[in-house]
Design a protein around this motif. Structure first.
Motif, short mmCIF file in Angstrom:
data_model
loop_
_atom_site.label_atom_id
_atom_site.label_comp_id
_atom_site.label_asym_id
_atom_site.label_seq_id
_atom_site.Cartn_x
_atom_site.Cartn_y
_atom_site.Cartn_z
N LEU A 26 0.82 -1.21 0.00
CA LEU A 26 0.00 0.00 0.00
C LEU A 26 0.86 1.26 0.00
N MET A 105 -3.07 -2.19 6.61
CA MET A 105 -3.66 -1.10 5.84
C MET A 105 -3.42 0.24 6.53
N ALA A 147 -6.62 3.58 2.47
CA ALA A 147 -6.11 2.45 3.25
C ALA A 147 -6.35 2.65 4.74
#
Length: 180
Positions: A26, A105, A147
């Motif tokens: 991410l 995340m 995220a």
């Protein structure tokens, strides 16, 4: 029988690498998309993706979500550093797959925006975050913001439904005792 007793410990050791992998993917995606947005979109320009509903619009955000606390950029940077440290500390003892995903995340998003705070103008601890995705009436955001929000929603849901970071489920024993 000792093998069965060691299984939860082995599963727990595998969660930090998963958390870090999710965070790294991410973080990389956020960094890549921000670099592309800065290189390809002129400030103030709006590039339609789905009519006026979804578009790319380059914005430099000195504040937090929804441009709140714009005069507190240095404080937001310190909070992000604390979040990164906290997630890594929790991740070291993590046994739950879903908690690893949620925390990964949040970590990836926090690192993505933290890099902006440190390395973008106007300077260290004061940097403005690059936002570029505009959906409907929602404020402009980026991959890191998505995220963080999705990871936080997952963590709240896990908490509400009693899933613990150590892989156990709270309240389960009490429920089975009451029905017995």
């Amino acid at each position: 029988m000792p093998e069965a007793a060691d299984e939860p410990k082995l599963a727990g050791r595998r969660r930090l690498p998963l958390l870090l992998t999710i965070a790294a993917v991410l973080f990389g995606l956020d960094l890549l998309t921000k670099c592309l947005a800065v290189a390809l979109i002129e400030p103030g320009e709006s590039v339609p993706i789905i009519g006026d509903f979804a578009r790319f619009t380059l914005v430099r955000n000195p504040g937090a979500a929804f441009s709140m606390a714009t005069g507190m950029t240095w404080l937001l940077t310190l909070i992000a550093v604390a979040v990164v440290i906290g997630v890594i500390r929790i991740g070291r003892t993590l046994r739950s797959l879903w908690w690893a995903i949620g925390l990964g995340m949040v970590l990836g998003g926090a690192l993505g925006n933290l890099v902006d705070r440190f390395f973008r103008s106007p300077g260290p601890l004061q940097g403005h975050v690059v936002d570029f995705v505009a959906i409907g009436w929602w404020p402009v955001f980026n991959v890191a913001d998505s995220a963080i929000v999705c990871g936080a929603i997952l963590l709240v849901a896990l908490t509400v439904f009693g899933f613990e970071p150590d892989g156990t489920r709270s309240g389960r024993k009490n429920t089975s005792e009451e029905s017995a």
